[in-house]
Design a protein around this motif. Structure first.
Motif: not given
Ligand code: ZN
Ligand code: ZN
Length: 127
Positions: A50, A53, A100, A102, A115
């Motif tokens: 990402c 992050c 994102c 994650c 995030c």
């Molecule tokens: Zn992220």
């Protein structure tokens, strides 16, 4: 590794944000897979870090069965996703809005994963 304190000890809060430069950053680092084949593209899978992050994230976008998704595509990405789907019908090229997702810990994420960052990746296949 203790050499990346910004990744180890500072947790980015969840925020729905996008920055224009993430598009280029993600294009340089993402890997894109088209399934089941370039000639019969049904799903595009984007994976990579990402740009916000830096956690690894995987995002998949269905290219077919749009009608199934129209109802479910409401929410913050509904309108954009619908416009992208319309554009995608013209050929093997598509701007995919990657969000994102994650597995990292982000304060304030609530029930969301990732995030909150999103960026756009242009994918071409079968040409
Ligand atoms: Zn992220
Ligand atoms: Zn993350």
């Amino acid at each position: 590794m203790q050499s990346s304190p910004e990744q180890e000890s500072v947790e980015l809060p969840y925020r729905v944000v996008s920055e224009p430069e993430w598009n280029a950053a993600a294009a340089a680092t993402a890997s894109v897979g088209v399934h089941p084949s370039e000639e019969l593209a049904e799903v595009v899978v984007v994976s990579g870090p990402c740009p916000r992050c830096e956690h690894h994230t995987v995002f998949s976008e269905r290219l077919v069965a749009y009608s199934d998704m129209l109802g479910a595509g409401s929410g913050r990405r509904g309108l954009l996703a619908r416009a992208l789907r319309r554009a995608a019908a013209r050929g093997g090229r598509r701007d995919i809005e990657v969000i994102c997702s994650c597995g990292g810990a982000h304060p304030d994420a609530g029930e969301e994963s990732g995030c909150g960052a999103s960026w756009v990746l242009t994918v071409e296949w079968g040409q």
